[in-house]
Design a protein around this motif. Sequence first.
Motif, short mmCIF file in Angstrom:
data_model
loop_
_atom_site.label_atom_id
_atom_site.label_comp_id
_atom_site.label_asym_id
_atom_site.label_seq_id
_atom_site.Cartn_x
_atom_site.Cartn_y
_atom_site.Cartn_z
N VAL A 74 0.86 -1.18 0.00
CA VAL A 74 0.00 0.00 0.00
C VAL A 74 0.90 1.24 0.00
N HIS A 75 0.67 2.11 -0.96
CA HIS A 75 1.41 3.36 -1.07
C HIS A 75 0.43 4.52 -0.91
N VAL A 76 0.73 5.43 0.00
CA VAL A 76 -0.06 6.64 0.18
C VAL A 76 0.73 7.80 -0.42
N VAL A 77 0.09 8.50 -1.37
CA VAL A 77 0.77 9.59 -2.08
C VAL A 77 0.04 10.89 -1.83
N THR A 78 0.77 11.89 -1.39
CA THR A 78 0.21 13.24 -1.28
C THR A 78 1.07 14.17 -2.11
N VAL A 79 0.42 15.02 -2.89
CA VAL A 79 1.13 15.99 -3.72
C VAL A 79 1.32 17.26 -2.92
N GLU A 80 2.52 17.80 -2.94
CA GLU A 80 2.83 19.00 -2.15
C GLU A 80 1.97 20.18 -2.60
N GLU A 81 1.11 20.63 -1.68
CA GLU A 81 0.32 21.83 -1.92
C GLU A 81 0.30 22.61 -0.62
N ALA A 82 1.21 23.55 -0.47
CA ALA A 82 1.42 24.25 0.79
C ALA A 82 0.14 24.92 1.29
N GLY A 83 -0.24 24.57 2.54
CA GLY A 83 -1.35 25.25 3.20
C GLY A 83 -2.73 24.91 2.71
N LYS A 84 -2.88 23.85 1.91
CA LYS A 84 -4.21 23.58 1.35
C LYS A 84 -5.18 23.06 2.41
N TYR A 85 -4.71 22.10 3.23
CA TYR A 85 -5.59 21.54 4.25
C TYR A 85 -4.90 21.61 5.61
N PRO A 86 -5.67 21.79 6.70
CA PRO A 86 -5.07 21.97 8.02
C PRO A 86 -4.56 20.68 8.65
N PHE A 87 -4.98 19.53 8.17
CA PHE A 87 -4.58 18.27 8.80
C PHE A 87 -3.28 17.76 8.19
N PRO A 88 -2.37 17.25 9.02
CA PRO A 88 -1.10 16.75 8.48
C PRO A 88 -1.29 15.54 7.60
N ALA A 89 -0.43 15.43 6.59
CA ALA A 89 -0.56 14.32 5.64
C ALA A 89 -0.35 12.97 6.31
N THR A 90 0.38 12.97 7.45
CA THR A 90 0.65 11.69 8.12
C THR A 90 -0.58 11.10 8.78
N ASP A 91 -1.69 11.82 8.80
CA ASP A 91 -2.92 11.26 9.37
C ASP A 91 -3.33 9.98 8.65
N ALA A 92 -3.15 9.93 7.34
CA ALA A 92 -3.58 8.76 6.56
C ALA A 92 -2.79 7.51 6.94
N PRO A 93 -1.45 7.55 6.95
CA PRO A 93 -0.72 6.36 7.39
C PRO A 93 -1.04 5.94 8.82
N GLU A 94 -1.26 6.92 9.69
CA GLU A 94 -1.60 6.60 11.08
C GLU A 94 -2.95 5.89 11.15
N TYR A 95 -3.90 6.37 10.38
CA TYR A 95 -5.23 5.75 10.34
C TYR A 95 -5.13 4.31 9.85
N LEU A 96 -4.38 4.10 8.78
CA LEU A 96 -4.22 2.74 8.23
C LEU A 96 -3.52 1.83 9.23
N ALA A 97 -2.52 2.37 9.94
CA ALA A 97 -1.78 1.55 10.91
C ALA A 97 -2.71 1.04 12.00
N ARG A 98 -3.70 1.84 12.39
CA ARG A 98 -4.66 1.40 13.42
C ARG A 98 -5.53 0.25 12.91
N HIS A 99 -5.62 0.11 11.61
CA HIS A 99 -6.36 -1.00 11.02
C HIS A 99 -5.43 -2.16 10.65
N GLY A 100 -4.18 -2.08 11.09
CA GLY A 100 -3.24 -3.15 10.82
C GLY A 100 -2.70 -3.14 9.41
N ILE A 101 -2.76 -1.99 8.72
CA ILE A 101 -2.30 -1.88 7.34
C ILE A 101 -1.00 -1.10 7.29
N LYS A 102 0.07 -1.74 6.88
CA LYS A 102 1.34 -1.05 6.71
C LYS A 102 1.37 -0.38 5.34
N CYS A 103 1.93 0.82 5.28
CA CYS A 103 1.99 1.51 4.00
C CYS A 103 3.31 2.27 3.87
#
Length: 271
Positions: A180-209
């Motif tokens: 599993v690869h999580v890709v975020t395109v650099e867009e400074a200041g677009k969203y307030p949540f850190p991009a690492t939220d997605a890998p952390e969420y997947l890790a809680r479901h036992g999914i390594k990425c």
Amino acid sequence: MKSILLHIHEDHGAESRLQAACDLARASGAHIHCAQVTTMPDFVAADMYGGASMAPAMMAELYDIDEKARQRVEDRLRREDVSWDWRHAEGDVVHGLLSAAALTDAMIVTLPSGPRKEFADPLHLAADLALAGRVPVIAVPQEAKSFPVTGRALVAWDGSQEASAALRLSVPLLKLAEEVHVVTVEEAGKYPFPATDAPEYLARHGIKCQFHTWPQDGRTVEAALKAAVATLKPDWMAMGAFGHSRLREMIFGGVTRAMLREVHVPLLLAH
């Protein structure tokens, strides 16, 4: 995913949809709901004069085509190691599929290879279904020979509500993926949540990425994302659909439209 809807229609994408449904059903133990919607052609419905006289003969022909398609698909499914049933409706195809998909975990439609020029070309349904429904849409390329759900998956992540929906809804399939690869395109200041939220969420479901921050390098977001797809070579991809209004994307272009038009891997779309 334990319940998937398969769009049944006699067109050039019928085989790839059927194969994808069987691959997904075997990988996840899902039941296939075959949904066939008989629709009157637009040119008949729109012509209040000549169309009325043509309608009975036209509908009889369409019913015959649909019945032959049903026999073909049922014969095929009897030979496959899957569980399935059949649903038939009349009327608008998008409304019919959405109604049939109300209690399913995903719906499988075709990702056409180009504009629709003849009756046998697949319908462009993925965008309308993703926008109007609450069930993830799996758009399978018209030429696909399989849906390697257990292979390499790519998740497009930008922190938006649409991307969050796609991430949550794709978890059952991501658990089956070898990579599993999580890709975020650099867009400074677009969203307030850190991009690492997605890998952390997947890790809680036992999914390594593997997490990738892809440089925009003066390109559009869709161009940068396409470059990531070309480099990582995923077997399938999950992404949010229409973060901007669909009208804005139609006028100015957008990531969703670009992916539907130019990326030839199965797409899981959610809005």
